[in-house]
Design an enzyme around this catalytic site. Structure first.
Site, short mmCIF file in Angstrom:
data_model
loop_
_atom_site.label_atom_id
_atom_site.label_comp_id
_atom_site.label_asym_id
_atom_site.label_seq_id
_atom_site.Cartn_x
_atom_site.Cartn_y
_atom_site.Cartn_z
N HIS A 423 53.33 -65.65 -31.76
CA HIS A 423 54.34 -64.94 -30.98
C HIS A 423 54.31 -63.44 -31.22
CE1 HIS A 423 56.94 -68.77 -30.17
NE2 HIS A 423 55.83 -68.74 -29.49
N ARG A 530 60.66 -65.48 -21.14
CA ARG A 530 60.87 -66.12 -22.43
C ARG A 530 62.30 -65.85 -22.90
NH1 ARG A 530 55.79 -63.44 -22.91
NH2 ARG A 530 54.02 -64.88 -22.98
N ARG A 579 62.54 -69.75 -18.72
CA ARG A 579 62.29 -70.87 -19.62
C ARG A 579 63.42 -70.94 -20.63
NH1 ARG A 579 57.34 -70.48 -23.64
NH2 ARG A 579 58.89 -69.21 -24.73
N GLU A 674 52.68 -78.64 -21.90
CA GLU A 674 52.06 -78.19 -23.14
C GLU A 674 51.95 -79.30 -24.18
OE1 GLU A 674 54.50 -74.92 -24.34
OE2 GLU A 674 56.36 -76.03 -24.05
N GLY A 696 51.28 -74.44 -20.40
CA GLY A 696 51.38 -73.58 -21.58
C GLY A 696 50.10 -73.76 -22.40
N SER A 697 49.08 -72.98 -22.11
CA SER A 697 47.77 -73.20 -22.71
C SER A 697 47.79 -72.98 -24.22
CB SER A 697 46.72 -72.28 -22.07
OG SER A 697 47.09 -70.92 -22.21
N ASN A 698 48.75 -72.21 -24.74
CA ASN A 698 48.77 -71.96 -26.18
C ASN A 698 49.05 -73.24 -26.96
OD1 ASN A 698 48.53 -69.34 -25.29
ND2 ASN A 698 50.64 -68.78 -25.74
N ASP A 699 50.18 -73.88 -26.67
CA ASP A 699 50.52 -75.12 -27.37
C ASP A 699 49.61 -76.27 -26.95
OD1 ASP A 699 52.43 -74.07 -28.99
OD2 ASP A 699 54.14 -74.79 -27.86
N CYS A 746 50.94 -70.09 -17.57
CA CYS A 746 51.61 -68.91 -18.13
C CYS A 746 51.22 -68.67 -19.58
CB CYS A 746 53.12 -69.05 -18.00
SG CYS A 746 53.80 -70.53 -18.75
#
Length: 790
Positions: A423, A530, A579, A674, A696-699, A746
Site C-alpha cells: 500500500h 479507496r 470501494r 481478488e 484486484g490483480s494485487n491480491d 483496478c
C-alpha cells in the site's frame, strides 16, 4: 568505411566523433589490456538521422524552448521525435557496405550489444558531468542476435535519447540537440560467469559482482557481493555476500535460432536455486582484476579509475578470462578534451569531481523518479520529528497508509519491508513521490542527516559523501525534472484519437488533495476510490472503530460525505466506484483506538466477512452514499472488497437495498474479484444481483501464487504475468461477459506491466483503471490494442 571504426585505432582527434566511452576503451586496448572486442559507429550517422527527422528543424533546435515550455510540451515533442526517429529509414547508401563490415573471426559472437558513447559540445561556461558518464542510466544497452540486422534496430536504439527525461538532461549541458554527439558501441555479448564493477581511488579498492551478465546489477535487481580492500590487504580481502534470485545468461544459438527465419531474444533470465550470492572471484582472480585496474589507471593518467568487467570462460576451462567492458577516469584532474580552435568568448571552466557514494542500499523500485534529500531515519513512525524538515527522505522499517498520509513534507521514501504492490508503494506512485521498498537493513546503513540520492526506478539509494554533496547541480536539476507532477493533459490530436475507444480508461484515486489536477475531462470516471485512504484524511488520528465505539457514527458519516461530495461533483455524470472499507489490522496501528494486530492480517477478519461480524462501519458508509444520492448525485456505485463467498455478497446486498441505494438508475453493486473462489462463482454472483466485477490483480496474484506481496524476499515470485494469473484474468473477463457482468481491472498489473493491456483488451474487458500518472500510456496502449497493433 570511416563511419565504422575499430576500437584499437582511435586517437584524440576522434574523441568528438566516437565519444569518451569508446575513446577510453581504445586507450586501454592499445596498451594491450583485455578490452571487450567491438567497434564504434561514429556520431555522424546519428547526426544524419537527426537531419531526417520529420518535425525537427535543426535551424531552431534549442532545447530550452522545449524543456522550459512545461512537461506537456516536453512530452509531446519527445513522443513526436521518438516516433519520427523510429520511422527513419535505414536502407541508406551508407548501409550498403554493412555486410562487408562483418566481424573478424576472433569477434564472431552469438549476440551483439549496442551501447551509447557520448560527447557534448556545450557552452564552456556551463557546468556538466563528464560525457562518459552523462548517459549512465539514461540510455540502456540493447541486445540483438543478428549482426547483419543491427542497422535496422539503430533508429529504435537512438530514439531512447529523445525521451522526455533525456531531453531535460541534455538541456543542462548543451543548447541544441545537434550539440549532442551519440556514437554507438557495437560489442559482442560474452557468456559471463560473473560481472561487476571496480573502483580504485586513493588506494582504496571497491569491487561489486553478480552472477552472469551485468543486467541484474545495472537494473537494480540484485544486491551484489561486495569487497572493500586495498593493495596491501588484497591477500586477506573478504567479501560481503550478496542476494540474487535471478541471473541473466547468454543462450546458445540453438536455443533462440530454431530456424533461419526466426530470431528471438538471446538472453535468458534463469532462477537461482540459492539466492545467497557467495564471492564470485577467487583470490587470484581478484588480484588479476586489481592489476588490470592499476594498468588502466596508468594508461589514462588519472588519480582513479572505474571499470566494468566480466569473467567469461576462456580457452582453458580451468582458467576463466577477465575482460574490461567499460573504463571511466575517476579523479580530480581535468578530463581529456579533443583539440578545438579557441574562440574569443571562450573561457576555461573547472570540472568538479564526480559525486561519489559512501553507502549503497538496494531494494525494490516502488515509485519511479530520482531525488536528492536529507535522510530522516527512525525505527518507529512515532519517532519521526514534527514537522519533518523540507526535502526529507524518510527511512523506516515499514510504512503503513495511516502514517504515510501524515507525511506532508516528505520527498522520498525508503522502507525495509514491503513489495512493489504494497500500500505504501501504491500511495507513493499516486502522489508522485519516489520510493524504494524492501531494502534490507536500510535503517542501520543510513543515518539521519545523511544526504541521499534515491533512484526509485532502479530501487537504489546512495548515501553521498561530503565531497559529493558539494557538487550536486546535475543531481538537483535532474531530480527537479523527474519529480514534476506527471503529465495529466492530452493534446487535442490525442483526445480525438482516444474518444471512440471501446475500452474505458478510468482513474484510481485515494485522496482529495490532488483532485484539482486530475484530468476528469477525458478519463471515463473513477474506477476505484479507496475508502480507507480517503477516510484517513479526516480521522484526526483516531481509528474508524474508535469513532464508532464512542457513538460518533453520525459525525463520521458527515465527514465521509464531505470527502466524497467534491469528487462526485467533479465527475458530473461519470461513474464513481467507491470501494467500501477493507480494514487490515496491522495497517492502522498508529491510530488511536486501533484493535490489536491479528496473527495473519492478510487472511484475517477483513472485507465483507468483517461486515457480518459487526456492520456498524459499513452502515456508516452506506449512509454517506445514500445522503449523496438523495442530494442528486446519481453517479455513485459501490464495490464490495475481498468477497470470499456468495453468501457474504447477498448479505451485503440486503443491507444496501434497505438504504434505498438500489432504487437509483445509475447505481451498480460490484465485487472485487481478488479471492480465487470468484473464478468458480461468477454465475452465482450474477444470480445474486451483482452487476460488475473489478479485478484486484494485487491480491489475486498473491493468493493464486501463495506469495506475500509485502515480503521483499518474495518479489521475484510475485508476477502478475505468470501464466496462472493471466489465465485467471482471462477467465474472469470472458465469464463476466458471458453472464452479463461489467468487468474492470483496478490493480497494479496494467501499470507495472503495460504489455498486459493488449491482452485485457483482446479478452474483452470493459474498463481499465490506473493511477492518473499512468493515463497517457494506458490510453495509447488501449488504442493500439484496439487497432490491432500489438
Amino acid at each position: 568505411m570511416t563511419w565504422l571504426r575499430q576500437l584499437d585505432d582511435l586517437g584524440i582527434a576522434d574523441l568528438r566523433a566516437v565519444g569518451q566511452k569508446a575513446y577510453y576503451l581504445s586507450c586501454l586496448k592499445q596498451q594491450g589490456l583485455p578490452v571487450a572486442q567491438g567497434r564504434v559507429l561514429t556520431a555522424a550517422t546519428w547526426h544524419r538521422s537527426l537531419e531526417q527527422l520529420a518535425g525537427l528543424d535543426l535551424a531552431d533546435d534549442r532545447l530550452a524552448a522545449v524543456c522550459q515550455g512545461g512537461y506537456a510540451v516536453l512530452q509531446q515533442c519527445s513522443q513526436r521525435w521518438q516516433q519520427a526517429m523510429g520511422a527513419t529509414p535505414t536502407a541508406q547508401a551508407d548501409w550498403a557496405d554493412w555486410a562487408n563490415s562483418a566481424p573478424e573471426q576472433d569477434m564472431v559472437a552469438t549476440a551483439w550489444m549496442l551501447r551509447s558513447s557520448l560527447w557534448v559540445d556545450g557552452p564552456s561556461e556551463r557546468w556538466s558531468v563528464p560525457p562518459s558518464l552523462l548517459g549512465s542510466g539514461l540510455l540502456p544497452a540493447q541486445v540483438e542476435a543478428d549482426y547483419a540486422l543491427l542497422p535496422q534496430v539503430l533508429p529504435q536504439f537512438w530514439s531512447q535519447a529523445l525521451t522526455a527525461r533525456c531531453l531535460a538532461v541534455w538541456q543542462l549541458h548543451c543548447e541544441r540537440l545537434r550539440d549532442l554527439s551519440l556514437a554507438t558501441l557495437i560489442m559482442p555479448v560474452y557468456p559471463a560467469i560473473a560481472s561487476g564493477t571496480l573502483t580504485l581511488e586513493r588506494g582504496q579498492i571497491t569491487v561489486t559482482a553478480v552472477a552472469g551478465l551485468g543486467f541484474a546489477l545495472s537494473q537494480g535487481e540484485a544486491r551484489p557481493a561486495c569487497c572493500r580492500t586495498s593493495r596491501s590487504t588484497l591477500a586477506t580481502a573478504t567479501w560481503e555476500p550478496g542476494f540474487q534470485e535471478r541471473v541473466y545468461q547468454l543462450l546458445p544459438p540453438s536455443k533462440y535460432h530454431p530456424n533461419p527465419a526466426a530470431t528471438a531474444q538471446p538472453i535468458a533470465l534463469l532462477e537461482r536455486d540459492c539466492p545467497e550470492l557467495p564471492p564470485p572471484l577467487n583470490t587470484a582472480q581478484l588480484a588479476r582484476l586489481v592489476g588490470l585496474a592499476e594498468q588502466a589507471q596508468a594508461a589514462l593518467g588519472r588519480g582513479g579509475i572505474r571499470l566494468e568487467w566480466l569473467l567469461h570462460p576462456g580457452p582453458n576451462p580451468a582458467q576463466p578470462a577477465l575482460v574490461i567492458t567499460e573504463a571511466t577516469p575517476w579523479g580530480d584532474p581535468a578530463p581529456v578534451t579533443p583539440a578545438r580552435p579557441p574562440t574569443p568568448s571562450a573561457r576555461p571552466s573547472a570540472q568538479p569531481p564526480l559525486p561519489s557514494a559512501s553507502t549503497v542500499v538496494r531494494g525494490i523500485g516502488a515509485a519511479g523518479g530520482r531525488i536528492q534529500g536529507v535522510a530522516v531515519v527512525a525505527n518507529h513512525p512515532q519517532d519521526l520529528p514534527e514537522p519533518l524538515p523540507v526535502g526529507a527522505i524518510v527511512v523506516l522499517p515499514d510504512l503503513q497508509p495511516d502514517v504515510f498520509m501524515q507525511l506532508e513534507a516528505v520527498t522520498g521514501i525508503v522502507t525495509e519491508r514491503g513489495g512493489a504492490t504494497c500500500h505504501a508503494a501504491i500511495l507513493a506512485r499516486e502522489v508522485g513521490i519516489p520510493a524504494v521498498v524492501g531494502a534490507p537493513q536500510a535503517t542501520q546503513l543510513l543515518e539521519t542527516g545523511m544526504v541521499l540520492w534515491l533512484d526509485g526506478d532502479r530501487g537504489v539509494v546512495y548515501g553521498l559523501t561530503e565531497e559529493a554533496t558539494n557538487h550536486q547541480q546535475f543531481a538537483t536539476a535532474l531530480a527537479q525534472f523527474q519529480t514534476l507532477a506527471p503529465p495529466l493533459e492530452l493534446s487535442p490530436q490525442h483526445r480525438v484519437r482516444y474518444q471512440h475507444l471501446r475500452t474505458q480508461v478510468m482513474i484510481n484515486l485515494s485522496q482529495t488533495r490532488q483532485l484539482d489536477t486530475l484530468p476528469m475531462d477525458y478519463a471515463q470516471g473513477i474506477g476505484l476510490l479507496r475508502s480507507e485512504w480517503l477516510l484517513l484524511e479526516v480521522l484526526d488520528g483516531r481509528h474508524p472503530w474508535d469513532w464508532v465505539n464512542q457513538g460518533q457514527e453520525a459525525e463520521l458519516q458527515s465527514r465521509l460525505v464531505q470527502q466524497l461530495e467534491p469528487i462526485a461533483q467533479a465527475l458530473g455524470p461519470k461513474p464513481l466506484r467507491y470501494r467500501s472499507l477493507d480494514l487490515r489490522s496491522h495497517e492502522w496501528q498508529a491510530l488511536q483506538g486501533s484493535p490489536s494486530v491479528e496473527p495473519n492480517p492478510m487472511l484475517g477478519l477483513r472485507g465483507t466477512l468483517s461486515y457480518e461480524v459487526d456492520d456498524r462501519l459499513f452502515l456508516v458508509e452506506l449512509g454517506a452514499l445514500a445522503t449523496l444520492q438523495r442530494a442528486g448525485y446519481t453517479n455513485l456505485q459501490l464495490i464490495l472488497p475481498f468477497v470470499r463467498t456468495v453468501e457474504e455478497a447477498i448479505a451485503c446486498r440486503q443491507r444496501v437495498e434497505r438504504t434505498g441505494l438500489l432504487d437509483a438508475e445509475g447505481f451498480a453493486l460490484w465485487i472485487m474479484a481478488e479471492v480465487p473462489s470468484v473464478l468458480f462463482l461468477l454465475p452465482a454472483y450474477a444470480q445474486a444481483g451483482i452487476q460488475g466485477i473489478a479485478i484486484g490483480s494485487n491480491d489475486l496474484t498473491q493468493l493464486l501464487l501463495a506469495v506475500d506481496r509485502d515480503q521483499p524476499t518474495m518479489a521475484s515470485a510475485y508476477d502478475e504475468r505468470h501464466p496462472v494469473v493471466r489465465l485467471a484474468m482471462a477467465h474472469l473477463v470472458q465469464e463476466a461477459r458471458r453472464y452479463g457482468l461489467i468487468c474492470s481491472i483496478c490493480g497494479q498489473a496494467p501499470v507495472r506491466h503495460p504489455e498486459l493491456i493488449a491482452d485485457l483488451v483482446d479478452w474483452g474487458i470493459d474498463s481499465i483503471s490506473v493511477e492518473a500518472a499512468a493515463l497517457p500510456f494506458t490510453f495509447e496502449a488501449v488504442w493500439q490494442a484496439e487497432q490491432g497493433e500489438r
